[in-house]
Design a protein around this motif. Structure first.
Motif, mmCIF file in Angstrom:
data_model
loop_
_atom_site.group_PDB
_atom_site.id
_atom_site.type_symbol
_atom_site.label_atom_id
_atom_site.label_comp_id
_atom_site.label_asym_id
_atom_site.label_seq_id
_atom_site.Cartn_x
_atom_site.Cartn_y
_atom_site.Cartn_z
ATOM 1 N N UNK A 344 40.346 42.566 53.566
ATOM 2 C CA UNK A 344 41.495 42.137 52.772
ATOM 3 C C UNK A 344 41.054 41.061 51.779
ATOM 4 N N UNK A 345 41.696 41.026 50.616
ATOM 5 C CA UNK A 345 41.399 39.978 49.641
ATOM 6 C C UNK A 345 41.847 38.619 50.192
ATOM 7 N N UNK A 429 29.911 46.679 36.822
ATOM 8 C CA UNK A 429 30.067 45.444 36.056
ATOM 9 C C UNK A 429 30.894 44.435 36.832
ATOM 10 N N UNK A 430 30.594 43.172 36.609
ATOM 11 C CA UNK A 430 31.333 42.057 37.203
ATOM 12 C C UNK A 430 31.863 41.197 36.073
ATOM 13 N N UNK A 431 33.179 41.015 36.027
ATOM 14 C CA UNK A 431 33.803 40.212 34.978
ATOM 15 C C UNK A 431 34.667 39.132 35.619
ATOM 16 N N UNK A 440 36.849 31.042 41.981
ATOM 17 C CA UNK A 440 35.628 31.644 42.520
ATOM 18 C C UNK A 440 35.832 33.113 42.935
ATOM 19 N N UNK A 441 36.510 33.862 42.071
ATOM 20 C CA UNK A 441 36.713 35.301 42.290
ATOM 21 C C UNK A 441 36.317 36.049 41.012
ATOM 22 N N UNK A 461 38.232 39.865 43.539
ATOM 23 C CA UNK A 461 37.305 40.034 44.655
ATOM 24 C C UNK A 461 36.499 38.733 44.819
ATOM 25 N N UNK A 462 36.196 38.293 46.051
ATOM 26 C CA UNK A 462 35.359 37.102 46.222
ATOM 27 C C UNK A 462 34.066 37.222 45.417
#
Length: 481
Positions: A344-345, A429-431, A440-441, A461-462
């Motif tokens: 879970x988020x 990709x991470x944005x 911090x996500x 997402x963490x």
């Protein structure tokens, strides 16, 4: 010497019907809104139809004469065109599958159609033969297979033959009934009944009879209940018939290399999907059907399987129980493991989801309090809806990263679960926005080739999970090089 073959002359009728289809709804709409000027409509519609028939009859004759096909020398040679014939060649090692379809029109004339699909794009992506007699279709499929074996091509089996196959699924009567109910066909009955009433009233002036009937119904609650129940049963019956004709005899069979799917009653379809071209699994959970534990299972396939929008080769199970779907996917595709327990988020993601601005809410609020202040409660109701929707969205958003798979689920009242093999992901990709950096996500997106390109993502997402997944993907690309 092998001579090129033509399709049956009845292909010209099929071409004409297919070209007329897009005009049926507009012409019907024009007829409804201009019902009082019936004579002028008949004149204009008749003139249009005569001109349409003459032009298309001429074009269809040239298309039929110019279209030929020939399988020889490791190629399919296609000649087609209206007034100028062009030739194109497709090598047999590019063929992915052969799909056979028989619409009601085909069955009336004893014909069938074949769609030969390749792994390429553009003009050579697919070849459609719309009017073949069944013997010619079987001969063509056998010839394609024979040529492939003669030239020692690494092609998959084009038909369901003597290989060991396993039957996995047949759509039951109960499932067809549930599809018709959850598709809400009965809601379409109300506008159709109202429209039909006004059209009938123009012919016979039935207002007096209607008033008498309404007065009679008002005298008894039992009659009102029976009337509503009758309308529901009629609309449900129509919905069931439509669903049965579309999904009757829906079966899924597979062997080691391919998945074979058949469906349809009046219009039948037979097609197959190569297992080695499956890039991922998508499980869609529409809101209303989730109440019954029903989902739709799609597959992400490599490349352009079909150009035709009518082809639905990406749908593995259109309507199936979630637990059964999970079992069958793992049975058909042993390489895919669907994990039910997902992460879970974190709670801070819920805060970010709730504070996200809604520009529509701002517009509704400004318009309401400046123009319609008496409806002050509308923005409040909409705000409550947004808050509920975002809370549901947060708790529906889940993720799981393993050594082989990326599982991401997103959505609110309706959700979508993506199961992707890491080595089949084409881009990762991470944005992160300015606000996400403070919490911090990040947002993780995974793109896989399909038609169209499919992108799965999960928001908030963490960051450590997103970065570690990205680093793993980058390292795997480096190893492949």
């Amino acid at each position: 010497m092998i001579k090129p073959k033509r399709q049956e002359p009845l292909w010209m009728i099929i071409l004409f019907v297919n070209r007329l289809k897009p005009f049926i709804i507009p012409l019907t709409f024009i007829f409804i809104i201009n019902f009082k000027s019936l004579e002028s409509i008949i004149i204009y519609a008749g003139s249009f139809l005569i001109l349409f028939v003459l032009i298309n009859a001429t074009v269809s004759i040239f298309e039929w004469r110019n279209f030929t096909y020939l399988v020889a020398n490791n190629n399919i040679e296609i000649s087609d065109g209206r007034f100028i014939a062009k030739k194109r060649y497709i090598t047999l090692n590019k063929i992915q599958s052969v799909q056979e379809d028989r619409s009601l029109l085909h069955r009336m004339f004893g014909l069938t159609s074949l769609t030969i699909t390749t792994g390429t794009s553009g003009d050579n992506a697919a070849v459609r033969l719309d009017a073949l007699i069944p013997d010619d279709a079987e001969e063509l499929k056998a010839l394609l297979k024979s040529e492939a074996q003669t030239h020692e091509l690494e092609t998959d089996e084009l038909t369901l033959d003597s290989q060991q196959t396993k039957h996995h699924y047949s759509m039951s009567f109960k499932e067809i009934l549930l599809i018709s109910i959850t598709s809400l066909y009965f809601l379409a009955f109300i506008p159709l009944a109202i429209s039909g009433y006004f059209r009938l009233n123009n012919f016979f002036n039935i207002d007096d009879y209607t008033d008498s009937f309404v007065n009679l119904v008002k005298t008894s609650y039992l009659l009102i209940i029976l009337l509503i129940l009758g309308a529901f049963l009629i609309s449900s019956l129509i919905g069931f018939i439509v669903t049965f004709l579309n999904y009757g005899k829906y079966e899924v069979v597979s062997n080691e290399e391919r998945i074979f799917i058949t469906k349809g009653i009046l219009s039948t379809s037979h097609f197959s999907i190569p297992k080695d071209r499956i890039n991922g699994i998508i499980i869609k959970k529409p809101f209303f059907r989730r109440l019954f534990g029903i989902v739709e299972v799609q597959i992400i396939t490599l490349g352009d399987l079909f150009e035709s929008e009518e082809s639905q080769t990406d749908i593995l199970f259109p309507f199936i129980n979630l637990n059964l779907a999970t079992h069958l996917v793992e049975e058909i595709l042993p390489d895919y493991a669907i994990e039910k327990k997902m992460n879970q988020l974190p709670g801070k993601s819920l805060i970010l989801t709730l504070i996200k601005p809604s520009y529509l809410l701002v517009i509704i609020t400004v318009l309401t309090y400046s123009v319609y202040p008496e409806y002050w409660f509308i923005p409040i109701i909409y705000l409550l809806f947004i808050l509920i929707q975002r809370v549901v969205e947060h708790y529906n958003s889940k993720y799981l990263m393993t050594d082989q798979f990326i599982q991401m689920q997103a959505g609110s009242f309706s959700s979508e679960l993506s199961i992707l093999k890491k080595n089949n992901v084409d881009a990762l990709s991470v944005n992160e926005s300015w606000l996400q950096r403070r919490f911090n996500v990040s947002t993780l997106s995974a793109m896989t080739r399909a038609k169209p390109t499919h992108t799965s993502f999960i928001v908030h997402l963490p960051k450590d999970t997103a970065v570690s997944t990205y680093n793993w993907y980058a390292e795997s690309l480096h190893k492949d090089e």
